[in-house]
Design a protein around this motif. Structure first.
Motif, PDB file in Angstrom:
ATOM      1  N   LEU A  87       3.659 -39.612   2.031  1.00  0.00           N
ATOM      2  CA  LEU A  87       4.913 -39.310   2.728  1.00  0.00           C
ATOM      3  C   LEU A  87       4.989 -40.203   3.966  1.00  0.00           C
ATOM      4  O   LEU A  87       4.001 -40.833   4.350  1.00  0.00           O
ATOM      5  N   TRP A  88       6.140 -40.226   4.601  1.00  0.00           N
ATOM      6  CA  TRP A  88       6.298 -41.068   5.783  1.00  0.00           C
ATOM      7  C   TRP A  88       7.458 -40.555   6.610  1.00  0.00           C
ATOM      8  O   TRP A  88       8.290 -39.779   6.130  1.00  0.00           O
ATOM      9  N   SER A  89       7.519 -41.005   7.853  1.00  0.00           N
ATOM     10  CA  SER A  89       8.682 -40.731   8.689  1.00  0.00           C
ATOM     11  C   SER A  89       8.832 -41.896   9.650  1.00  0.00           C
ATOM     12  O   SER A  89       7.919 -42.172  10.431  1.00  0.00           O
ATOM     13  N   LYS A  90       9.934 -42.605   9.559  1.00  0.00           N
ATOM     14  CA  LYS A  90      10.212 -43.806  10.356  1.00  0.00           C
ATOM     15  C   LYS A  90       9.234 -44.946  10.051  1.00  0.00           C
ATOM     16  O   LYS A  90       9.078 -45.847  10.876  1.00  0.00           O
ATOM     17  N   THR A  91       8.572 -44.901   8.940  1.00  0.00           N
ATOM     18  CA  THR A  91       7.572 -45.935   8.618  1.00  0.00           C
ATOM     19  C   THR A  91       7.658 -46.326   7.150  1.00  0.00           C
ATOM     20  O   THR A  91       6.639 -46.610   6.515  1.00  0.00           O
ATOM     21  N   LYS A  92       8.871 -46.349   6.585  1.00  0.00           N
ATOM     22  CA  LYS A  92       9.007 -46.542   5.148  1.00  0.00           C
ATOM     23  C   LYS A  92       8.296 -47.783   4.627  1.00  0.00           C
ATOM     24  O   LYS A  92       7.522 -47.702   3.672  1.00  0.00           O
ATOM     25  N   GLU A  93       8.552 -48.929   5.247  1.00  0.00           N
ATOM     26  CA  GLU A  93       7.985 -50.179   4.729  1.00  0.00           C
ATOM     27  C   GLU A  93       6.459 -50.153   4.773  1.00  0.00           C
ATOM     28  O   GLU A  93       5.787 -50.514   3.812  1.00  0.00           O
ATOM     29  N   LEU A 107       8.089 -41.522  -2.553  1.00  0.00           N
ATOM     30  CA  LEU A 107       9.223 -40.979  -3.301  1.00  0.00           C
ATOM     31  C   LEU A 107      10.045 -42.087  -3.970  1.00  0.00           C
ATOM     32  O   LEU A 107      10.619 -41.895  -5.036  1.00  0.00           O
ATOM     33  N   GLU A 108      10.079 -43.256  -3.344  1.00  0.00           N
ATOM     34  CA  GLU A 108      10.838 -44.377  -3.922  1.00  0.00           C
ATOM     35  C   GLU A 108      10.197 -44.942  -5.188  1.00  0.00           C
ATOM     36  O   GLU A 108      10.779 -45.773  -5.862  1.00  0.00           O
ATOM     37  N   ASP A 109       8.968 -44.529  -5.490  1.00  0.00           N
ATOM     38  CA  ASP A 109       8.339 -44.955  -6.742  1.00  0.00           C
ATOM     39  C   ASP A 109       8.698 -44.037  -7.901  1.00  0.00           C
ATOM     40  O   ASP A 109       8.461 -44.380  -9.049  1.00  0.00           O
ATOM     41  N   ALA A 116      18.093 -44.329  -5.927  1.00  0.00           N
ATOM     42  CA  ALA A 116      18.951 -44.114  -4.762  1.00  0.00           C
ATOM     43  C   ALA A 116      18.540 -44.928  -3.538  1.00  0.00           C
ATOM     44  O   ALA A 116      19.311 -45.035  -2.584  1.00  0.00           O
ATOM     45  N   ASP A 117      17.349 -45.503  -3.573  1.00  0.00           N
ATOM     46  CA  ASP A 117      16.807 -46.182  -2.406  1.00  0.00           C
ATOM     47  C   ASP A 117      17.795 -47.198  -1.815  1.00  0.00           C
ATOM     48  O   ASP A 117      18.270 -48.089  -2.517  1.00  0.00           O
ATOM     49  N   ASP A 118      18.072 -47.055  -0.554  1.00  0.00           N
ATOM     50  CA  ASP A 118      18.963 -47.963   0.202  1.00  0.00           C
ATOM     51  C   ASP A 118      20.429 -47.959  -0.234  1.00  0.00           C
ATOM     52  O   ASP A 118      21.192 -48.812   0.197  1.00  0.00           O
ATOM     53  N   ARG A 157      11.503 -31.082  -3.572  1.00  0.00           N
ATOM     54  CA  ARG A 157      10.817 -31.007  -4.863  1.00  0.00           C
ATOM     55  C   ARG A 157       9.510 -31.788  -4.841  1.00  0.00           C
ATOM     56  O   ARG A 157       8.504 -31.383  -5.401  1.00  0.00           O
ATOM     57  N   PHE A 158       9.569 -32.965  -4.208  1.00  0.00           N
ATOM     58  CA  PHE A 158       8.412 -33.853  -4.140  1.00  0.00           C
ATOM     59  C   PHE A 158       7.270 -33.164  -3.391  1.00  0.00           C
ATOM     60  O   PHE A 158       6.139 -33.097  -3.880  1.00  0.00           O
ATOM     61  N   ALA A 159       7.591 -32.603  -2.225  1.00  0.00           N
ATOM     62  CA  ALA A 159       6.562 -31.959  -1.409  1.00  0.00           C
ATOM     63  C   ALA A 159       6.017 -30.702  -2.093  1.00  0.00           C
ATOM     64  O   ALA A 159       4.810 -30.466  -2.102  1.00  0.00           O
ATOM     65  N   SER A 182      13.389 -34.605  11.404  1.00  0.00           N
ATOM     66  CA  SER A 182      13.337 -35.572  10.298  1.00  0.00           C
ATOM     67  C   SER A 182      13.172 -34.832   8.972  1.00  0.00           C
ATOM     68  O   SER A 182      12.871 -33.633   8.956  1.00  0.00           O
ATOM     69  N   ILE A 183      13.364 -35.548   7.884  1.00  0.00           N
ATOM     70  CA  ILE A 183      13.184 -34.915   6.572  1.00  0.00           C
ATOM     71  C   ILE A 183      11.724 -34.534   6.374  1.00  0.00           C
ATOM     72  O   ILE A 183      11.409 -33.458   5.873  1.00  0.00           O
ATOM     73  N   PHE A 184      10.819 -35.388   6.832  1.00  0.00           N
ATOM     74  CA  PHE A 184       9.416 -34.998   6.749  1.00  0.00           C
ATOM     75  C   PHE A 184       9.184 -33.704   7.532  1.00  0.00           C
ATOM     76  O   PHE A 184       8.528 -32.785   7.055  1.00  0.00           O
TER      77      PHE A 184
HETATM   78  O1  N1C Z   1      13.696 -38.264   7.673  1.00  0.00           O
HETATM   79  P1  N1C Z   1      12.395 -38.885   7.330  1.00  0.00           P
HETATM   80  O2  N1C Z   1      12.305 -40.392   7.697  1.00  0.00           O
HETATM   81  O3  N1C Z   1      11.183 -38.198   7.887  1.00  0.00           O
HETATM   82  O4  N1C Z   1      12.241 -38.894   5.741  1.00  0.00           O
HETATM   83  C1  N1C Z   1      11.148 -39.457   5.102  1.00  0.00           C
HETATM   84  C2  N1C Z   1      10.464 -38.538   4.124  1.00  0.00           C
HETATM   85  C3  N1C Z   1       9.501 -39.334   3.267  1.00  0.00           C
HETATM   86  O5  N1C Z   1       8.220 -38.724   3.300  1.00  0.00           O
HETATM   87  C4  N1C Z   1      10.118 -39.381   1.870  1.00  0.00           C
HETATM   88  O6  N1C Z   1       9.311 -38.683   0.916  1.00  0.00           O
HETATM   89  O7  N1C Z   1      11.395 -37.949   3.227  1.00  0.00           O
HETATM   90  C5  N1C Z   1      11.470 -38.657   1.980  1.00  0.00           C
HETATM   91  N1  N1C Z   1      12.648 -39.567   2.022  1.00  0.00           N
HETATM   92  C6  N1C Z   1      12.765 -40.727   1.248  1.00  0.00           C
HETATM   93  O8  N1C Z   1      11.939 -41.020   0.370  1.00  0.00           O
HETATM   94  C7  N1C Z   1      13.847 -41.607   1.543  1.00  0.00           C
HETATM   95  N2  N1C Z   1      14.171 -42.834   1.081  1.00  0.00           N
HETATM   96  C8  N1C Z   1      15.239 -43.249   1.770  1.00  0.00           C
HETATM   97  C9  N1C Z   1      13.650 -39.272   2.926  1.00  0.00           C
HETATM   98  N3  N1C Z   1      14.655 -40.077   3.203  1.00  0.00           N
HETATM   99  C10 N1C Z   1      14.753 -41.262   2.535  1.00  0.00           C
HETATM  100  N4  N1C Z   1      15.601 -42.299   2.662  1.00  0.00           N
HETATM  101  C11 N1C Z   1      16.663 -42.471   3.667  1.00  0.00           C
HETATM  102  O9  N1C Z   1      15.993 -42.642   4.928  1.00  0.00           O
HETATM  103  C12 N1C Z   1      17.581 -41.266   3.829  1.00  0.00           C
HETATM  104  O10 N1C Z   1      18.900 -41.751   4.018  1.00  0.00           O
HETATM  105  C13 N1C Z   1      17.102 -40.558   5.061  1.00  0.00           C
HETATM  106  O11 N1C Z   1      18.106 -39.949   5.831  1.00  0.00           O
HETATM  107  C14 N1C Z   1      16.391 -41.631   5.876  1.00  0.00           C
HETATM  108  C15 N1C Z   1      15.199 -40.956   6.515  1.00  0.00           C
HETATM  109  O12 N1C Z   1      14.345 -41.833   7.155  1.00  0.00           O
HETATM  110  P2  N1C Z   1      13.347 -41.397   8.323  1.00  0.00           P
HETATM  111  O13 N1C Z   1      14.089 -40.738   9.444  1.00  0.00           O
HETATM  112  O14 N1C Z   1      12.560 -42.615   8.655  1.00  0.00           O
END
Ligand code: N1C
Length: 258
Positions: A87-93, A107-109, A116-118, A157-159, A182-184
């Motif tokens: 999982l990640w938050s603000k560190t996708k790349e 989740l993008e895998d 849906a990515d991007d 669902r993933f979590a 954040s979503i995380f």
């Molecule tokens: O809000 P965030 O990060 O904490 O969400 C990240 C978290 C990850 O662990 C993923 O599993 O939630 C999942 N996720 C995605 O995989 C994802 N891909 C693209 C959540 N959001 C995702 N996005 C888009 O990025 C989406 O539009 C959402 O609002 C942002 C969240 O990015 P964040 O704040 O860096």
């Protein structure tokens, strides 16, 4: 005043739907790697595309519900073997570059995440088309928009499905590496199953002083959310140090310096 202003299609504050949305979904689905089909049940791309479109087409773009995406998610539920989720938050790349060479999965895998990515999408009541002018912004328009609700349902669902050790990459250059908004923070951490272990990696931007750490208050908050759920927690302060011992795979913002 332009024609589009009167049509109301430009009234939202977020980016409009991605051009060729349907075509991109179809192509990504058709090209999704065979060997990881096991991360999702269905491989009927026609059906998946239709379920995706009918989730939001012709609907009020501010009235998205989890229910709208039920059929889509049921068609391609993300299921990943134990110990493989990152999982990640603000560190996708960075999270993806960490996961990939280790055979770990973000989740993008998974199929729906990769579709849906991007991308951006929303519809318009009474119209069969996507609104390519604008879509609701989370802050300025409404939280219950189709993009946000999609990532929330899928992330939930993933979590929920995670087992064994789950890893999370957090940004220690932010004031709050763990952000409850954040979503995380609001979806994934609170939906981990009891007995899961969460291993957090704090990463520090090399150009900036570290602002948060494993002993900081945001991580303490995360710890308390997890302990209520009987989720074990491990935190490491410097993912970069760990990565350095491996191949120098990282570029850009969080790059490993030579
Ligand atoms: O809000 P965030 O990060 O904490 O969400 C990240 C978290 C990850 O662990 C993923 O599993 O939630 C999942 N996720 C995605 O995989 C994802 N891909 C693209 C959540 N959001 C995702 N996005 C888009 O990025 C989406 O539009 C959402 O609002 C942002 C969240 O990015 P964040 O704040 O860096």
């Amino acid at each position: 005043i332009h024609k589009w202003y009167h049509s109301g299609l430009n009234r939202w504050h977020g980016l409009g739907s991605t051009a060729d949305f349907q075509k991109i979904i179809q192509e990504r689905c058709d090209n999704y790697p065979q060997q990881i089909w096991s991360y999702s049940r269905s491989r009927n791309c026609q059906e998946i595309k239709q379920a995706f479109m009918s989730a939001f087409i012709s609907k009020d773009p501010c009235k998205a519900t989890k229910e709208d995406y039920r059929r889509l998610i049921d068609l391609a539920d993300p299921t990943v073997p134990c110990n493989k989720i990152v999982l990640w938050s603000k560190t996708k790349e960075l999270a993806r570059e960490y996961a990939k060479p280790r055979g770990l999965v973000t989740l993008e895998d998974t199929l729906l995440g990769s579709l849906a990515d991007d991308l951006h999408w929303c519809g318009e009541p009474g119209s069969p088309d996507l609104n390519t002018w604008s879509c609701p912004d989370w802050k300025k328009d409404c939280r219950t928009n189709y993009l946000t609700v999609f990532w929330e349902v899928l992330s939930e669902r993933f979590a929920e499905s995670a087992c064994g050790t789950v890893q999370v990459v957090l940004d220690g250059s932010l004031e709050n590496a763990f952000n409850e908004m954040s979503i995380f923070g609001r979806v994934e951490a609170p939906n981990l199953k009891p007995m899961v272990t969460l291993q957090a990696w704090l990463v520090h931007d090399p150009g900036k002083p570290p602002r948060d750490s494993c002993s900081g208050s945001s991580i303490t908050k995360l710890k308390s959310i997890l302990s209520e759920r009987n989720v074990r927690f491990i935190c490491r302060d410097n993912l970069r140090k760990f990565l350095k011992k491996r191949k120098p795979i990282l570029n850009g913002k969080y790059g490993v310096s030579p």
